[in-house]
Enzyme design. Structure first.
Site, PDB file in Angstrom:
ATOM      1  N   THR A  30      -8.704   8.879   8.627  1.00 20.46           N
ATOM      2  CA  THR A  30      -8.216   7.646   7.992  1.00 20.46           C
ATOM      3  C   THR A  30      -7.848   6.575   9.020  1.00 20.46           C
ATOM      4  O   THR A  30      -7.128   5.626   8.693  1.00 20.46           O
ATOM      5  CB  THR A  30      -6.987   7.952   7.115  1.00 20.46           C
ATOM      6  N   GLY A  71      -7.826   3.362  10.916  1.00 22.43           N
ATOM      7  CA  GLY A  71      -8.355   2.023  10.692  1.00 22.43           C
ATOM      8  C   GLY A  71      -8.429   1.597   9.240  1.00 22.43           C
ATOM      9  O   GLY A  71      -8.999   0.545   8.936  1.00 22.43           O
ATOM     10  N   THR A  72      -7.831   2.373   8.326  1.00 21.16           N
ATOM     11  CA  THR A  72      -7.920   2.009   6.915  1.00 21.16           C
ATOM     12  C   THR A  72      -7.234   0.671   6.627  1.00 21.16           C
ATOM     13  O   THR A  72      -7.731  -0.126   5.839  1.00 21.16           O
ATOM     14  CB  THR A  72      -7.305   3.099   6.021  1.00 21.16           C
ATOM     15  N   GLY A  73      -6.083   0.430   7.260  1.00 18.85           N
ATOM     16  CA  GLY A  73      -5.373  -0.823   7.012  1.00 18.85           C
ATOM     17  C   GLY A  73      -6.141  -2.030   7.518  1.00 18.85           C
ATOM     18  O   GLY A  73      -6.246  -3.050   6.817  1.00 18.85           O
ATOM     19  N   CYS A  74      -6.686  -1.922   8.730  1.00 18.73           N
ATOM     20  CA  CYS A  74      -7.500  -3.006   9.293  1.00 18.73           C
ATOM     21  C   CYS A  74      -8.706  -3.276   8.396  1.00 18.73           C
ATOM     22  O   CYS A  74      -9.036  -4.429   8.094  1.00 18.73           O
ATOM     23  CB  CYS A  74      -7.997  -2.631  10.684  1.00 18.73           C
ATOM     24  N   LYS A  93       0.844  -1.203   0.000  1.00 18.03           N
ATOM     25  CA  LYS A  93       0.000   0.000   0.000  1.00 18.03           C
ATOM     26  C   LYS A  93       0.878   1.251   0.000  1.00 18.03           C
ATOM     27  O   LYS A  93       1.757   1.398   0.845  1.00 18.03           O
ATOM     28  CB  LYS A  93      -0.921  -0.021   1.218  1.00 18.03           C
TER      29      LYS A  93
END
Length: 264
Positions: A207, A209-212, A174
Site C-alpha cells: 500500500t 503511495g496510496t495517499g499520493c 480517509k
C-alpha cells in the site's frame, strides 16, 4: 480536456510514492503531469533513509516556469517539509486562486519517517489549508491538524466537519487506519454536503503511495473538469484496482501497480 496537473512534492527513489507515483497516476488517467520537486529522498519499501531538501526559491522557479509556459488546470501538493517551503508555495498558489488545488498533507512515510517538520504543521494548517479545493488527510494527519484523536469510525464525520472549518472548500477524510473489513472515507463540502464512501478492505502489505496516488488522481479529475464527487469516485476506484494488482516488489510496504488497466 486532458488536464495539465502541476505537482509540488518530494521524489521517492523507490518509485512507489511521491513525484514518481504522481506522474504515473496523472498519465494513466489521461492527464499531463508537470512537477516542482520539493525534496529528494533515498527511499525504498522499508522506509526513508535520507532526505535532501530543495531551496524554496528553486521550488518557486520550477512552478513559475511551468505556469508561465504550459499553463495549469490543477495543482496538487504532497511532501512540503519546512515552513519556508510552505510559505513560498502558498504565495504562488494565491496568484492562481481560480485553479483547483488538492492538498495532501503528507506528514509521515509508511515506514514511520517524519516528512513534515514539527515547526511546519501550523504553517501548513494556516497558510495552505484555506487555499485548498480539497484537503485529503488520513486519520493520523487529521489528528495532527485537529490536535485530538479520532479513535472510531463513528467519529469521522464530526472530524471531517472540524477539518472543513479550517478553511478548505472540501475535505476527504480517509479512514484506512481504522481496523475492520471495510475501508470508509468521508467527503464533506462547504455548504453542508457530506457523503461516505465504503469498500471492502484488501488484505495486503502493498500500500505504499496510496495517499499520493489518490490525491493525484483527484487532481487529475478536477483538472479535466470533473466534479469533485466524480473525481473522488474515479480516484478511489483507480487506487483500489492498483492495490489489487500490486506487483509484490520489496520486503516492506510495496508499491501499487499504477499501470493497472493499460497492459499491452
Amino acid at each position: 480536456m486532458r488536464g495539465r496537473i502541476l505537482i509540488m512534492a518530494g521524489s521517492d527513489s523507490g518509485g512507489g510514492a511521491g513525484i514518481q507515483a504522481d506522474i504515473k497516476t496523472v498519465t494513466v488517467l489521461g492527464g499531463f503531469a508537470m512537477t516542482a520537486i520539493t525534496a529528494l529522498t533515498a527511499q525504498n519499501t522499508l522506509g526513508v533513509h535520507d532526505v535532501m531538501p530543495v531551496a524554496p526559491e528553486f521550488i518557486v522557479a520550477q512552478m513559475r516556469c511551468v505556469m508561465d509556459d504550459l499553463g495549469v488546470d490543477a495543482f496538487k501538493s504532497g511532501m512540503l517539509d519546512r515552513p519556508e517551503v510552505i510559505e513560498a508555495i502558498a504565495a504562488v498558489l494565491m496568484t492562481s486562486a481560480d485553479v483547483p488545488y488538492v492538498l495532501d498533507p503528507v506528514m509521515v512515510a509508511k515506514g514511520g519517517a517524519a516528512l513534515l517538520h514539527d515547526s511546519a504543521l501550523a504553517t501548513l494548517r494556516d497558510r495552505l489549508v484555506p487555499l485548498a479545493t480539497v484537503l485529503t488527510p488520513n486519520l493520523p494527519e487529521a489528528e495532527a491538524l485537529l490536535g485530538r484523536p479520532i479513535a472510531r469510525r463513528e467519529d469521522m464525520q464530526d472530524a471531517a466537519r472540524e477539518l472543513l472549518a479550517l478553511g478548505a472548500r472540501a475535505v476527504l477524510l480517509k479512514g484506512g487506519h481504522i481496523q475492520g473489513d471495510e475501508l470508509v472515507d468521508v467527503l464533506v463540502e462547504q455548504g453542508g454536503r457530506m457523503e461516505t464512501f465504503a469498500s471492502p478492505r484488501i488484505a495486503t502489505r502493498h500500500t505504499h503511495g496510496t495517499g499520493c496516488t489518490l490525491a493525484s488522481a483527484i487532481a487529475t479529475g478536477l483538472g479535466q473538469g470533473m466534479t469533485l464527487r466524480d473525481a473522488v469516485v474515479r480516484a478511489r476506484t483507480y487506487v483500489r484496482n492498483a492495490i489489487a494488482a500490486a506487483p509484490g516488489y520489496g520486503a516492506g510496504s510495496g508499491p501499487l501497480d499504477h499501470a493497472v488497466g493499460i497492459r499491452i
